[in-house]
Scaffold this motif. Structure first.
Motif, mmCIF file in Angstrom:
data_model
loop_
_atom_site.group_PDB
_atom_site.id
_atom_site.type_symbol
_atom_site.label_atom_id
_atom_site.label_comp_id
_atom_site.label_asym_id
_atom_site.label_seq_id
_atom_site.Cartn_x
_atom_site.Cartn_y
_atom_site.Cartn_z
ATOM 1 N N THR A 21 -27.534 -8.460 -19.694
ATOM 2 C CA THR A 21 -26.676 -7.724 -20.624
ATOM 3 C C THR A 21 -25.514 -7.071 -19.890
ATOM 4 O O THR A 21 -24.411 -6.994 -20.405
ATOM 5 C CB THR A 21 -27.466 -6.618 -21.360
ATOM 6 O OG1 THR A 21 -28.280 -5.954 -20.414
ATOM 7 C CG2 THR A 21 -28.336 -7.191 -22.442
ATOM 8 N N SER A 36 -27.138 -1.098 -11.925
ATOM 9 C CA SER A 36 -26.782 0.169 -11.282
ATOM 10 C C SER A 36 -25.953 -0.001 -10.018
ATOM 11 O O SER A 36 -25.627 0.987 -9.362
ATOM 12 C CB SER A 36 -28.049 0.987 -11.005
ATOM 13 O OG SER A 36 -28.959 0.226 -10.261
ATOM 14 N N ASP A 86 -30.375 1.484 0.907
ATOM 15 C CA ASP A 86 -31.310 2.517 1.376
ATOM 16 C C ASP A 86 -32.711 1.916 1.372
ATOM 17 O O ASP A 86 -33.205 1.505 0.319
ATOM 18 C CB ASP A 86 -31.312 3.716 0.416
ATOM 19 C CG ASP A 86 -29.961 4.408 0.324
ATOM 20 O OD1 ASP A 86 -29.061 4.064 1.097
ATOM 21 O OD2 ASP A 86 -29.823 5.301 -0.527
ATOM 22 N N GLY A 105 -36.401 -2.295 -9.595
ATOM 23 C CA GLY A 105 -36.672 -0.979 -10.166
ATOM 24 C C GLY A 105 -37.641 -0.987 -11.334
ATOM 25 O O GLY A 105 -38.136 0.067 -11.726
HETATM 26 C C1 FAD Z 1 -26.808 6.589 -10.542
HETATM 27 C C2 FAD Z 1 -27.804 5.901 -9.647
HETATM 28 C C3 FAD Z 1 -27.800 6.197 -8.291
HETATM 29 C C4 FAD Z 1 -28.720 5.589 -7.439
HETATM 30 N N1 FAD Z 1 -28.708 5.901 -6.113
HETATM 31 C C5 FAD Z 1 -29.617 5.344 -5.297
HETATM 32 C C6 FAD Z 1 -29.665 5.707 -3.927
HETATM 33 O O1 FAD Z 1 -28.895 6.530 -3.462
HETATM 34 N N2 FAD Z 1 -30.593 5.094 -3.142
HETATM 35 C C7 FAD Z 1 -31.490 4.175 -3.631
HETATM 36 O O2 FAD Z 1 -32.309 3.661 -2.889
HETATM 37 N N3 FAD Z 1 -31.463 3.837 -4.926
HETATM 38 C C8 FAD Z 1 -30.560 4.398 -5.758
HETATM 39 N N4 FAD Z 1 -30.553 4.071 -7.067
HETATM 40 C C9 FAD Z 1 -31.555 3.115 -7.557
HETATM 41 C C10 FAD Z 1 -31.165 1.698 -7.218
HETATM 42 O O3 FAD Z 1 -29.817 1.494 -7.572
HETATM 43 C C11 FAD Z 1 -32.063 0.769 -8.012
HETATM 44 O O4 FAD Z 1 -33.402 1.126 -7.774
HETATM 45 C C12 FAD Z 1 -31.938 -0.645 -7.546
HETATM 46 O O5 FAD Z 1 -30.619 -1.044 -7.443
HETATM 47 C C13 FAD Z 1 -32.737 -1.539 -8.504
HETATM 48 O O6 FAD Z 1 -31.916 -2.320 -9.239
HETATM 49 P P1 FAD Z 1 -32.482 -3.366 -10.264
HETATM 50 O O7 FAD Z 1 -31.704 -4.612 -10.072
HETATM 51 O O8 FAD Z 1 -33.949 -3.457 -10.233
HETATM 52 O O9 FAD Z 1 -32.156 -2.705 -11.697
HETATM 53 P P2 FAD Z 1 -30.776 -2.357 -12.390
HETATM 54 O O10 FAD Z 1 -29.705 -2.140 -11.415
HETATM 55 O O11 FAD Z 1 -31.072 -1.273 -13.364
HETATM 56 O O12 FAD Z 1 -30.406 -3.679 -13.187
HETATM 57 C C14 FAD Z 1 -31.085 -4.091 -14.349
HETATM 58 C C15 FAD Z 1 -30.339 -5.265 -14.940
HETATM 59 O O13 FAD Z 1 -31.088 -5.830 -16.010
HETATM 60 C C16 FAD Z 1 -30.234 -6.030 -17.134
HETATM 61 N N5 FAD Z 1 -31.080 -6.031 -18.344
HETATM 62 C C17 FAD Z 1 -31.919 -5.053 -18.769
HETATM 63 N N6 FAD Z 1 -32.553 -5.463 -19.907
HETATM 64 C C18 FAD Z 1 -32.114 -6.724 -20.175
HETATM 65 C C19 FAD Z 1 -32.383 -7.681 -21.204
HETATM 66 N N7 FAD Z 1 -33.251 -7.433 -22.183
HETATM 67 N N8 FAD Z 1 -31.744 -8.868 -21.174
HETATM 68 C C20 FAD Z 1 -30.860 -9.150 -20.191
HETATM 69 N N9 FAD Z 1 -30.553 -8.284 -19.184
HETATM 70 C C21 FAD Z 1 -31.173 -7.082 -19.181
HETATM 71 C C22 FAD Z 1 -29.228 -4.889 -17.030
HETATM 72 O O14 FAD Z 1 -28.062 -5.167 -17.759
HETATM 73 C C23 FAD Z 1 -28.975 -4.901 -15.516
HETATM 74 O O15 FAD Z 1 -28.053 -5.873 -15.151
HETATM 75 C C24 FAD Z 1 -29.651 4.656 -7.949
HETATM 76 C C25 FAD Z 1 -29.639 4.336 -9.306
HETATM 77 C C26 FAD Z 1 -28.743 4.951 -10.143
HETATM 78 C C27 FAD Z 1 -28.771 4.593 -11.612
#
Ligand code: FAD
Length: 417
Positions: A33, A37, A46, A388
């Motif tokens: 979608t 983050s 990190d 995450g």
């Molecule tokens: C403001 C902020 C600051 C942060 N700072 C730090 C930090 O300093 N140090 C650290 O270690 N971590 C930090 N984090 C956490 C870190 O960014 C995340 O833990 C890590 O990047 C995990 O990312 P992810 O890809 O699992 O999830 P996300 O980055 O949340 O990505 C999820 C993805 O799934 C997509 N999605 C969700 N539901 C659907 C669906 N039904 N259909 C299609 N797509 C979907 C979303 O659009 C998005 O693209 C921070 C997070 C935030 C929000």
């Protein structure tokens, strides 16, 4: 069209997994979608920043401290990986992206936007050049029009911590066309820095002040596509090492990282669809048979051999909640252990040292990262959850969020590639 693997989610976890699998010559589609983050966080990776997790004690050597962290956090997703796999994942990540520096046995200690110490394992060169343990003198430059970046606050806090750096601050007007705008964003400034004339005016304004210091720190806005050129040009003109300091969102280094990973994935034959929500997935006889995405007129089924769920936690959209105290995983309705009393989701202290209980909610997995039921049996052997979304992946506890994303992505590459 049938794919080897379909990935749901384009955050750090989903995109990194996509790059690894495409590099392994799989036919990969990534549906998301949004872009996750990445554009909110620092753009650094990190892996383990603080130990004990709730302390303010920066970790110098994450590899060495991992054991103590795992003892303290018995349910953390790193338990499914272990030291060697985390280390291998960082090496593999460095092969995907250009300009990142670092290793598992040494954290960079970088100035944060509040002038605190940000310990991080892998950092883009421009941020890494702000390493605080090098000592010496630094000038922090800000712009009146960039409201959320305060050089004097950063400088004051760095000096107060007796880190061995002597810091000074200067806030200047942004050159035209951004001058006297009420509020400019880091992205606008990054585009402006790509203009030679814009840079020239800044250099002229700060040249005298720079004479007294070894390094010059700017907010992390030194260009997007032409970042390397901008950095090299400023260093040449100022005759000093130039570094970047993370800003509040939107994060320019995060955006650069997104672009690098996106480019790598597309170059290796991946199919990327941003703007498509995956609404559901079907699990039959212990395997996922399809997912369905929203299109303009109908729901479209997509089939693959394997499916990767990288939809993030509540913040990313991977977990949904309601006012009756329900918590559910958004695509497959995977079981999520949680309190039904919503008052138990939150600690009274916003910055409680143990983190917010709700942040622990997530998908439980086995060592192959298959989601499991309460008897720890896999629910679908061709479904893997990363990043995450995983239970007990609380990024504020020890700063491990990016490490979990990168390491689980690599583990899936090992399992499927
Ligand atoms: C403001 C902020 C600051 C942060 N700072 C730090 C930090 O300093 N140090 C650290 O270690 N971590 C930090 N984090 C956490 C870190 O960014 C995340 O833990 C890590 O990047 C995990 O990312 P992810 O890809 O699992 O999830 P996300 O980055 O949340 O990505 C999820 C993805 O799934 C997509 N999605 C969700 N539901 C659907 C669906 N039904 N259909 C299609 N797509 C979907 C979303 O659009 C998005 O693209 C921070 C997070 C935030 C929000």
């Amino acid at each position: 069209m049938n794919y080897d693997t379909v990935i749901i989610g384009a955050g750090l976890a989903g995109l990194t997994t996509a790059c690894h699998l495409a590099q392994a010559k799989q036919k990969v589609a990534l549906m998301s979608t949004g872009i996750g983050s990445l554009v909110l966080a620092s753009g650094c990776i990190d892996v383990l920043g603080f130990q004990p997790a709730a302390s303010q004690q920066p970790v110098i050597n994450p590899a060495k401290q991992l054991g103590a962290f795992l003892t303290e956090q018995p349910e953390h997703p790193y338990h499914h990986l272990g030291q060697a796999k985390i280390e291998a994942s960082l090496g593999a990540f460095l092969e995907l992206v250009e300009g990142y520096e670092g290793s598992f046995d040494k954290n960079w200690l970088l100035p944060s936007t509040a002038g605190a110490v940000h310990p991080t394992c892998l950092a883009p060169k421009a941020l890494a050049q702000g390493e605080l343990s090098q000592g010496g003198s630094m000038l922090i430059v800000g712009f009146k029009e960039l409201r959320d970046f305060y050089p004097s606050l950063i400088s004051h806090n760095l000096n107060a911590q007796n880190l061995g750096v002597q810091s000074e601050a200067i806030t200047i007007d942004a050159p035209p066309p951004l001058r006297e705008r009420m509020n400019i964003t880091p992205i606008e400034l990054a585009h402006a820095f790509e203009q030679a004339e814009f840079r020239q005016q800044i250099v002229t304004e700060i040249r005298d002040k720079v004479k007294n210091c070894n390094r010059v720190g700017f907010p992390a806005v030194l260009g997007l596509q032409q970042h390397a050129t901008v950095l090299a040009d400023l260093e040449r003109q100022l005759g000093r090492t130039v570094f970047e300091i993370s800003t509040l969102p939107p994060s320019v280094p995060g955006r650069r990282l997104f672009e690098q990973l996106r480019h790598y994935f597309l170059q290796h034959g991946g199919r990327l669809t941003i703007g498509s929500k995956v609404v559901d997935g079907t699990i039959e006889s212990g395997r996922v048979s399809q997912i369905r995405i929203e299109t303009a007129s109908r729901l479209q089924a997509i089939k693959a051999q394997n499916y990767i769920l990288a939809t993030g936690s509540i913040f990313g959209g991977g977990l949904q909640t309601d006012n009756e105290g329900r918590v559910w995983e958004a695509v497959f309705n995977l079981p999520i252990e949680h309190e039904t009393n919503r008052h138990a989701w939150f600690d009274k202290g916003f910055l409680a040292p143990q983190g917010q209980p709700v942040a622990r909610y997530g998908v439980q997995v086995n060592d192959r990262f298959n989601p499991v039921n309460s008897q720890t049996e896999p629910l679908a052997t061709n479904l893997h959850a990363v990043g995450g979304l995983l239970a007990n992946s609380v990024w504020t506890q020890g700063r491990t969020g990016d490490g979990v994303a990168v390491a689980t992505a690599w583990r899936v590459r090992e399992l499927l590639g």
